[in-house]
Design a protein around this motif. Structure first.
Motif, short mmCIF file in Angstrom:
data_model
loop_
_atom_site.label_atom_id
_atom_site.label_comp_id
_atom_site.label_asym_id
_atom_site.label_seq_id
_atom_site.Cartn_x
_atom_site.Cartn_y
_atom_site.Cartn_z
N ASN A 77 36.74 55.66 32.32
CA ASN A 77 38.18 55.79 32.15
C ASN A 77 38.90 54.49 31.82
O ASN A 77 40.12 54.48 31.68
CB ASN A 77 38.79 56.41 33.41
CG ASN A 77 38.34 57.85 33.59
OD1 ASN A 77 38.19 58.58 32.62
ND2 ASN A 77 38.09 58.23 34.82
N LEU A 78 38.17 53.40 31.70
CA LEU A 78 38.80 52.13 31.36
C LEU A 78 39.23 52.11 29.90
O LEU A 78 38.59 52.73 29.04
CB LEU A 78 37.84 50.97 31.61
CG LEU A 78 37.40 50.73 33.05
CD1 LEU A 78 36.40 49.59 33.10
CD2 LEU A 78 38.59 50.45 33.94
N ASP A 79 40.29 51.37 29.62
CA ASP A 79 40.68 51.14 28.23
C ASP A 79 39.72 50.15 27.57
O ASP A 79 39.46 50.24 26.38
CB ASP A 79 42.11 50.61 28.15
CG ASP A 79 43.13 51.63 28.61
OD1 ASP A 79 42.91 52.84 28.38
OD2 ASP A 79 44.14 51.22 29.22
N ASP A 80 39.22 49.22 28.37
CA ASP A 80 38.29 48.23 27.84
C ASP A 80 37.62 47.50 29.00
O ASP A 80 38.09 47.57 30.14
CB ASP A 80 39.01 47.21 26.95
CG ASP A 80 38.15 46.69 25.82
OD1 ASP A 80 36.91 46.90 25.84
OD2 ASP A 80 38.70 46.08 24.90
N SER A 81 36.53 46.83 28.71
CA SER A 81 35.87 45.96 29.69
C SER A 81 35.13 44.87 28.95
O SER A 81 34.82 45.00 27.75
CB SER A 81 34.91 46.75 30.59
OG SER A 81 33.81 47.23 29.86
N GLN A 82 34.89 43.78 29.66
CA GLN A 82 34.11 42.68 29.09
C GLN A 82 33.25 42.10 30.20
O GLN A 82 33.75 41.51 31.15
CB GLN A 82 35.02 41.60 28.51
CG GLN A 82 34.24 40.50 27.82
CD GLN A 82 35.16 39.43 27.27
OE1 GLN A 82 36.01 38.91 27.98
NE2 GLN A 82 35.00 39.12 26.00
N HIS A 83 31.95 42.30 30.09
CA HIS A 83 30.99 41.81 31.07
C HIS A 83 30.32 40.56 30.50
O HIS A 83 29.70 40.63 29.43
CB HIS A 83 29.94 42.88 31.38
CG HIS A 83 30.47 44.03 32.15
ND1 HIS A 83 31.30 44.98 31.61
CD2 HIS A 83 30.30 44.36 33.46
CE1 HIS A 83 31.62 45.87 32.54
NE2 HIS A 83 31.02 45.53 33.67
N LEU A 84 30.46 39.45 31.20
CA LEU A 84 29.86 38.19 30.79
C LEU A 84 28.82 37.78 31.82
O LEU A 84 29.08 37.87 33.03
CB LEU A 84 30.92 37.10 30.67
CG LEU A 84 32.08 37.41 29.73
CD1 LEU A 84 33.15 36.32 29.84
CD2 LEU A 84 31.60 37.54 28.30
N VAL A 85 27.65 37.32 31.36
CA VAL A 85 26.60 36.85 32.26
C VAL A 85 26.17 35.45 31.85
O VAL A 85 26.22 35.08 30.68
CB VAL A 85 25.38 37.81 32.28
CG1 VAL A 85 25.73 39.11 32.98
CG2 VAL A 85 24.85 38.08 30.89
N GLY A 86 25.76 34.67 32.84
CA GLY A 86 25.31 33.32 32.57
C GLY A 86 24.49 32.76 33.71
O GLY A 86 24.28 33.43 34.73
N ASN A 87 24.05 31.51 33.55
CA ASN A 87 23.22 30.83 34.55
C ASN A 87 21.97 31.65 34.86
O ASN A 87 21.65 31.91 36.02
CB ASN A 87 24.00 30.53 35.83
CG ASN A 87 25.15 29.58 35.60
OD1 ASN A 87 25.29 28.99 34.54
ND2 ASN A 87 25.99 29.44 36.59
N HIS A 88 21.28 32.05 33.82
CA HIS A 88 20.08 32.89 33.97
C HIS A 88 18.92 32.10 34.57
O HIS A 88 18.64 30.99 34.14
CB HIS A 88 19.64 33.43 32.60
CG HIS A 88 20.67 34.27 31.95
ND1 HIS A 88 20.81 35.61 32.21
CD2 HIS A 88 21.64 33.97 31.04
CE1 HIS A 88 21.80 36.11 31.49
NE2 HIS A 88 22.32 35.13 30.78
N GLU A 89 18.28 32.70 35.55
CA GLU A 89 17.04 32.17 36.12
C GLU A 89 15.98 33.24 35.94
O GLU A 89 16.18 34.38 36.38
CB GLU A 89 17.20 31.87 37.60
CG GLU A 89 18.24 30.81 37.92
CD GLU A 89 18.42 30.66 39.42
OE1 GLU A 89 17.41 30.41 40.12
OE2 GLU A 89 19.56 30.81 39.89
N VAL A 90 14.89 32.89 35.29
CA VAL A 90 13.84 33.85 34.97
C VAL A 90 12.50 33.32 35.46
O VAL A 90 12.20 32.14 35.29
CB VAL A 90 13.76 34.09 33.44
CG1 VAL A 90 12.59 34.99 33.08
CG2 VAL A 90 15.07 34.67 32.91
#
Length: 156
Positions: A77-90
């Motif tokens: 039901n959102l008009d929009d969203s923005q998911h940001l990810v960072g500082n990845h540890e693998v």
């Protein structure tokens, strides 16, 4: 970005490890794109069919359908969203891997009262496995660290 096993000192082993790390980070990025474009079928390219997840609450979701239903209910039901990810540890150990990253997700919806913005910040912690179709998440835990804004944006 990663922990390199002692066995990865050979150039071909190191290259394989670097490619695996890149592919695992790509899974995390793909997840964000799927959420923000609401292309729910794309979650099959992120999770195993029998994956489990805890997405910000203590209830464990079992299976891709349950995970998809929970995400869809939160974002549809959102008009929009923005998911940001960072500082990845693998880390990679053969056909198993772990991934941890921080996230910040902006949620937008016009509501009768208050701001149309709600931000969630936290971290994802994943267990992944290599499949014939690439890396997939076997289990994801979302830990919410803080929120800001109008919670009515993501409710109702």
């Amino acid at each position: 970005m990663s922990t390199t096993p002692e066995s990865a000192t050979h150039p071909s082993s190191l290259l394989r490890l670097l490619l695996d790390e890149r592919d695992i980070v790509a899974v995390a990025t793909r997840y964000c794109r799927v959420l923000d474009t609401k292309q729910w079928d794309g979650l099959a390219e992120v999770f195993l069919p029998d994956a489990t997840a805890q997405l910000g609450n203590p209830t464990e979701l079992a299976g891709l359908d349950a995970i998809t239903d929970r995400i869809r209910a939160a974002l549809e039901n959102l008009d929009d969203s923005q998911h940001l990810v960072g500082n990845h540890e693998v880390t990679v150990d053969g056909d198993a891997g772990t991934h941890r990253c921080y996230l910040q997700a902006q949620h937008i919806r016009r509501v009768p009262d208050g701001s149309p913005n709600y931000i969630v910040a936290g971290r994802y912690e994943d267990r992944l496995v290599r499949t014939s179709d690439g890396w997939r998440i076997a289990h994801r835990t979302l830990t919410v660290m803080w929120t800001e804004g109008n919670v009515a944006v993501v409710r109702g």
